[in-house]
Design a protein around this motif. Structure first.
Motif, short mmCIF file in Angstrom:
data_model
loop_
_atom_site.label_atom_id
_atom_site.label_comp_id
_atom_site.label_asym_id
_atom_site.label_seq_id
_atom_site.Cartn_x
_atom_site.Cartn_y
_atom_site.Cartn_z
N LYS A 12 0.84 -1.23 0.07
CA LYS A 12 0.24 -0.28 0.12
C LYS A 12 0.99 0.63 -0.27
O LYS A 12 -0.12 2.50 -0.49
CB LYS A 12 -1.12 0.12 1.03
CG LYS A 12 -2.18 -1.22 1.06
CD LYS A 12 -3.04 -1.10 2.17
CE LYS A 12 -3.97 -2.24 2.17
NZ LYS A 12 -4.49 -1.33 3.41
N VAL A 13 1.77 1.03 0.49
CA VAL A 13 2.83 2.58 0.62
C VAL A 13 3.22 2.82 -0.76
O VAL A 13 4.25 3.61 -0.70
CB VAL A 13 3.79 2.84 1.59
CG1 VAL A 13 3.55 2.20 2.76
CG2 VAL A 13 5.12 1.29 1.55
N ARG A 14 3.50 1.92 -2.08
CA ARG A 14 3.76 2.54 -2.64
C ARG A 14 3.11 3.80 -3.72
O ARG A 14 3.53 4.73 -4.44
CB ARG A 14 3.50 1.45 -4.22
CG ARG A 14 2.06 1.16 -4.30
CD ARG A 14 2.08 0.08 -5.55
NE ARG A 14 0.72 -0.08 -5.64
CZ ARG A 14 0.12 0.24 -6.84
NH1 ARG A 14 0.63 0.62 -7.55
NH2 ARG A 14 -1.33 -0.57 -7.26
N PHE A 15 1.58 4.08 -2.90
CA PHE A 15 0.88 5.48 -3.71
C PHE A 15 1.75 6.06 -2.72
O PHE A 15 1.36 7.33 -2.43
CB PHE A 15 -0.44 5.22 -2.61
CG PHE A 15 -1.01 3.89 -3.60
CD1 PHE A 15 -0.81 4.27 -5.04
CD2 PHE A 15 -1.44 2.88 -3.37
CE1 PHE A 15 -1.78 3.19 -5.96
CE2 PHE A 15 -1.79 1.86 -3.75
CZ PHE A 15 -2.13 2.09 -5.30
N VAL A 16 3.13 6.53 -1.41
CA VAL A 16 3.07 7.41 -1.12
C VAL A 16 4.05 8.29 -1.53
O VAL A 16 4.82 7.73 -2.54
CB VAL A 16 3.75 7.13 0.32
CG1 VAL A 16 4.17 8.69 1.39
CG2 VAL A 16 2.83 6.29 1.18
N ASP A 20 7.41 12.74 0.08
CA ASP A 20 6.60 12.34 2.10
C ASP A 20 7.33 11.24 2.63
O ASP A 20 7.26 11.22 3.47
CB ASP A 20 5.22 11.80 1.69
CG ASP A 20 4.04 12.28 1.35
OD1 ASP A 20 4.26 13.41 2.33
OD2 ASP A 20 2.98 12.21 0.95
N ARG A 23 10.00 12.23 4.44
CA ARG A 23 9.63 12.90 5.85
C ARG A 23 9.88 11.69 6.70
O ARG A 23 9.58 11.58 8.12
CB ARG A 23 8.36 13.02 5.87
CG ARG A 23 8.43 14.49 5.42
CD ARG A 23 6.41 15.68 3.97
NE ARG A 23 6.09 14.93 5.42
CZ ARG A 23 6.15 16.42 5.90
NH1 ARG A 23 6.80 17.65 5.44
NH2 ARG A 23 4.99 16.37 6.98
N ILE A 24 9.56 10.58 6.28
CA ILE A 24 8.63 9.57 7.15
C ILE A 24 10.51 8.56 7.34
O ILE A 24 10.40 8.35 8.78
CB ILE A 24 8.32 8.17 6.11
CG1 ILE A 24 6.52 8.74 6.28
CG2 ILE A 24 8.43 7.43 6.52
CD1 ILE A 24 5.69 7.72 4.80
N THR A 56 5.48 8.07 -7.90
CA THR A 56 4.48 7.60 -6.67
C THR A 56 3.69 6.63 -7.23
O THR A 56 3.14 6.82 -8.91
CB THR A 56 3.53 8.93 -6.95
OG1 THR A 56 4.01 9.85 -6.49
CG2 THR A 56 2.44 8.55 -5.80
N CYS A 57 3.12 5.34 -6.90
CA CYS A 57 2.19 4.22 -7.00
C CYS A 57 4.11 2.93 -7.96
O CYS A 57 3.06 2.03 -7.44
CB CYS A 57 1.65 4.60 -8.45
SG CYS A 57 -0.05 6.16 -7.75
N PRO A 104 7.11 3.01 8.99
CA PRO A 104 6.18 2.09 8.40
C PRO A 104 5.96 0.45 7.73
O PRO A 104 7.39 0.63 7.39
CB PRO A 104 5.43 2.69 7.52
CG PRO A 104 6.17 4.28 8.11
CD PRO A 104 7.55 4.11 8.55
N GLU A 215 -3.44 -0.91 -19.94
CA GLU A 215 -3.27 -0.08 -18.72
C GLU A 215 -1.89 -0.69 -17.93
O GLU A 215 -1.84 -1.90 -18.02
CB GLU A 215 -4.26 0.34 -17.92
CG GLU A 215 -4.12 1.40 -17.02
CD GLU A 215 -5.35 2.21 -16.45
OE1 GLU A 215 -5.51 2.21 -14.93
OE2 GLU A 215 -6.71 1.35 -17.23
N ILE A 218 1.31 -3.25 -11.55
CA ILE A 218 2.12 -2.39 -10.56
C ILE A 218 3.47 -2.46 -11.46
O ILE A 218 3.58 -3.50 -11.64
CB ILE A 218 2.35 -3.73 -9.64
CG1 ILE A 218 0.37 -3.08 -8.60
CG2 ILE A 218 2.78 -2.90 -8.54
CD1 ILE A 218 -0.10 -4.20 -7.52
#
Ligand code: SF4
Lengths: 248, 651
Positions: A12-16, A20, A23-24, A56-57, A104, A215, A218
């Motif tokens: 899920k964190v691939r969207f960060v 960001d 900062r993490i 991102t993604c 995280p 399309e 991932i």
């Protein structure tokens, strides 16, 4: 001295976004008591430099980060922690574990070394990146044929948006490797090695060549290669495999 | 339990800021599924960035997840791009923790911190796949609850919300969990919804609007009465007596993407009795309950160590009033773990409590933005609103700040206050210019930002009877000040769109009939109304016309003493005659001192509920009465009248 860190970014964190992530990471460094240094000036920043930004993604098994350490922070070959880690001495392996825990879920430190500063910055020295991505609903045979055609010719023409303008470009020069590697439930999986110079070629640019109109599913960065004394190598080889969440 | 993640994931690359929807925060509870427990979906009806830091929501989230008989997840209003994707792909509202559909929860609980989010509440209910009108929802559908400051006038939302909660939520959520839990265990058979709602009315602090009926005489509201004998005539707010019993959140959520107030936030006290007459928060959260300084210090240390943040905000309605503020700030900065690299931000600063000592401590680390809120430009006006800080107080605070190295600060003002005249508005410019002049003694770069808001009278305040300025009048005042400050490059003026104040006015003091207006605005695409790029006053005007309601009557009309107000059956403890007297005192220019350091006025907030202030220091910070050192009882020489609006208006 500096810490060179290789980390993964999966699930899920691939969207960060990239900023960001910075900062993490900064918060994790502080939690672990890494003896970080700060820039001068009115609003001092933690000194750290990332390798090539990851879109991102996208997932990654090979993100890099250099963190300069304060001069007195290596004691008997170990890292003397500060702040919340005050009093702790960590070897590389202990620091790797501590940082992984402080990040995280989805981020994992897969290699970490303490090394002398110097050499070009990661952003300058990376020559190519390895990628793995799947194409939603594409037909494996057709993708395979498209790959064959692309590699046989001298032109791989792609289109991408640049400041709201469509730019056409032949990127054949930057395609070092391109092949199919099985299928996920979403579609055929493609492995590619694409140049990072003069610009980073993204896997998404290839999707239209390999399966027009389809399309991308991932995408994951698997490697960043640098040139060292005429040889290509990775800045750090993973000391453990990342918690890979295989395509499922 | 269903996870929508596999359906959501492919949509995320198509939206701006996909990290809003993934959850994964440090502190999030994702392995909390308890099949037999009462499930809450705590929903903030605004974007993730605004909603995530909300302290109230985070406190309830933790408390519920600590319980064996409950669990909670969170949801936020999807931004318009995501909403379009969700609607075209048939994806319902989901929790960010485990991506379960909203419909699978027993309770959808909304946090209402501003009126302009009401249309988003409807949108979220609709996205959840539920009927927006409470009367059309089925027996087994989730119950829709709402709490937060705006719940103190629940009437505009009564068509849509099943139950409201008044006041502090820490204790009442346990009782609601039990009652709803029984309903859950019963299997929610036909007819049971009515029963569970009836049972909820028996919990103090809970208001179930469908159990009440509003009666009118023409346009006039006659009253809101219970339909059944066991349903209480009035609903009393809940107040936790001692904050020391509630050291929450213990595990503040650390988001992966940048949000507002992206730092550690520690609530140092709740309630405020400075008595500013425009301030609803100050009225409804009485009395003052300070957290013990030692607990604050512990929450700060543990929080910084756990999160890795290098900034902490000590939150309250007036942070410099905290008895041990200097000690707490010093202790935080000296904390070895922070290596002297932590910055402390103090939101909501009273100028008469912001001393050079506090300024010096704060500035030892990285300087954070400073905001002072004199609220009005002239002393006359500040007496009327009971913001009893003198010009000298302001200048001293400003001097403290500039002398400690700040270059700029923000001053917050309201315009459109009762009996305000142009000279009061223009006095704002004088104050700002004088502040800059003080700053220039210390730095050439000195500047001041004036932030000007249009005043919207709020329920449960002494100004609840006041007719709000029309937006044209507010705009005229903004222009007046803008013109006056045009040539001053060191004073920057920012203002909120006066048109939005009108919509806020409709919803803040509206009655049940306003529900139709909210629904109309929502049905015509009016979501995210607190975002200037989405706000549209014509939508509200059309909706009022379509509902045959008069903006003048709802917003701009002065109310008289005997009028039944739509929230009269909701009690924040405050006696209506106390508020009326305070309103009369306001018009006479009488100030009222802070009851935390002087005898009680019996406003009702403590006396009604058998609680009292919890304050460590017996004297106000900076000494003196309210810090002004003035005899406040004299009031203004010439009593002011509340002039009829026609005279005030320039329209
Ligand atoms: S009841 Fe008395 S002490 Fe309590 S808030 Fe009201 S005036 Fe102050």
């Amino acid at each position: 001295m500096r810490l060179r860190i290789r980390f993964s970014k999966m699930g899920k964190v691939r969207f960060v976004g990239h900023r960001d992530v910075a900062r993490i990471v900064e918060r994790a460094l502080r939690r672990c008591g890494v003896p970080i240094t700060y820039s001068e000036g009115f609003s001092p920043r933690v000194r750290m430099s990332f390798g090539l930004a990851l879109p991102t993604c996208y997932e990654s098994e090979a993100e890099y980060l250099d963190v300069p350490l304060s001069p007195d922070s290596i004691v008997d070959g170990q890292i003397a922690c500060i702040g919340w880690g005050q009093g702790k001495l960590h070897n590389e392996q202990q620091m790797q574990i501590a940082l992984s825990e402080a990040l995280p879920t989805g981020f994992d430190v897969v290699a970490l070394t303490v090394e002398p500063k110097g050499g070009g910055s990661l952003q300058e020295t990376v020559v190519t990146c390895g990628w793995k991505f799947d194409i939603l609903g594409a037909v494996a045979r057709e993708v395979e044929d498209a790959i064959e055609r692309a590699l046989a010719g001298s032109e791989i023409e792609t289109e991408r948006k640049k400041k709201n303008e469509l730019v056409r470009e032949n990127i054949r020069y930057g395609v070092y490797d391109l092949r199919m590697d099985g299928e996920s439930e979403r579609g055929p999986i493609v492995i590619a090695e694409l140049s990072a110079k003069p610009r980073v070629i993204r896997p998404s640019e290839l999707v239209d060549v390999l399966a027009p109109g389809a399309e991308m599913g991932i995408a994951r960065r698997t490697h960043q290669w640098i040139e060292h004394e005429g040889q290509w190598q990775e800045p750090l080889t993973p000391s453990k495999s990342p918690q890979l969440k295989e395509y499922s | 339990m269903t996870s929508l993640w596999p359906r959501l994931e492919p949509l995320l690359p198509r939206v701006e800021k996909p990290a809003r929807y993934i959850g994964c925060e440090d502190g999030a509870c994702t392995d909390i599924y308890k099949p037999d427990a009462t499930s809450w979906l705590l929903t903030y009806p605004d974007t993730y960035e605004i909603g995530l830091p909300n302290q109230g929501l985070q406190i309830l989230y933790e408390l519920l997840n600590e319980r064996p008989d409950a669990f909670a997840e969170r949801s936020y209003a999807p931004w318009t791009d995501m909403e379009a994707q969700m609607r075209s792909n048939g994806l319902p509202l989901f929790s960010v923790d485990t991506h379960r559909p909203a419909e699978e929860f027993d309770i959808l609980a909304f946090n209402l911190s501003a009126e302009l989010v009401y249309t988003n509440v409807l949108n979220c209910i609709d996205l959840a796949g539920l009927a927006v009108r409470a009367s059309q929802r089925g027996d087994a559908d989730p119950l829709i609850g709402a709490g937060g400051h705006c719940a103190y006038n629940p009437e505009p939302l009564t068509d849509f919300i099943d139950f409201f909660v008044m006041g502090d939520g820490e204790e009442v959520i346990a009782e609601i969990t039990t009652t709803v839990g029984e309903w859950r265990k019963s299997g929610k058979p036909p007819g049971s919804r009515e029963n569970v709602l009836r049972a909820l009315t028996q919990i103090a602090g809970v208001y179930v609007p469908s159990m009440y009926e509003a009666t009118y005489d023409g346009t006039k509201l006659v009253g809101v009465q219970p339909k059944h004998p066991d349903v209480p005539v009035s609903v009393q707010k809940r107040t936790v007596a001692d904050l020391a019993d509630w050291p929450y959140p213990r595990n503040q959520l650390v988001p992966l993407t940048e949000v507002v107030h992206d730092r550690l936030n520690v609530e140092i006290f709740r309630g405020c009795t400075r008595g500013c007459r425009f301030c609803q928060a100050g009225m409804i959260t009485r009395p003052v309950r300070e957290r013990p300084a030692s607990q604050v210090r512990e929450m700060v240390s543990k929080g910084l160590e756990r999160t890795g943040y290098d900034e902490v905000s000590l939150t309250s309605l007036s942070t410099a009033d905290f008895s041990n503020i200097e000690e707490v700030v010093t202790g935080t900065i000296d904390e070895p773990g922070t290596c002297g690299r932590v910055s402390v931000s103090l939101p909501s600063l009273r100028v008469d409590a912001f001393t050079v000592g506090v300024a010096a401590q704060v500035s030892r680390a990285r300087r954070t933005g400073l905001t002072f809120a004199p609220e009005a430009g002239s002393w006359r006006m500040r007496q009327i609103i009971n913001k009893l800080v003198t010009e000298e107080d302001l200048y001293e605070a400003v001097r403290s700040a500039y002398s400690q190295g700040w270059h700029r600060m923000k001053l917050y003002f309201l315009t459109g206050l009762p009996s305000e005249m142009d000279e009061d508005t223009l006095a704002i410019a004088d104050l700002a210019e004088n502040c800059v002049a003080i700053g220039q003694e210390y730095t050439k770069k000195a500047s001041v930002t004036v932030s000007l808001g249009g005043f919207v009278p709020k329920p449960h305040t002494p100004f609840q009877w006041f007719g709000q300025n029309e937006s044209a009048e507010l705009r005229r005042k903004v222009e007046l000040l803008r013109e006056r400050l045009r040539r001053n490059k060191r004073v920057h003026l920012k203002w909120h769109a006066p048109e939005a104040s009108t919509a806020e006015g409709i919803t803040s003091r509206g009655d049940r009939r306003v529900g139709r207006v909210i629904e109309h605005v929502w049905r015509h695409g009016g979501t995210f109304q607190e975002w200037s790029e989405h706000f549209d006053l014509t939508l509200w005007e059309e909706a009022m016309r379509a509902s045959e309601l008069d903006i003048e009557w709802y917003v701009h009309r002065h109310r008289d003493e005997n009028e039944v107000l739509p929230w009269d059956h909701i009690h924040a403890g405050l006696h209506k005659d106390f508020l009326w007297q305070d309103w009369q005192d306001a018009l006479a220019g009488f100030g009222l001192e802070d009851c935390r350091w002087t005898p009680c006025y019996d406003c009702g907030a403590c006396t009604e509920y058998g609680i009292e202030h919890v304050v460590a220091s017996p004297v106000p910070p900076n000494g003196g009465s309210q810090g002004t050192g003035q005899d406040l009882a004299i009031g203004h020489v010439v009593p002011v009248d509340l002039r009829p609006r026609a005279e005030v208006g320039g329209t």
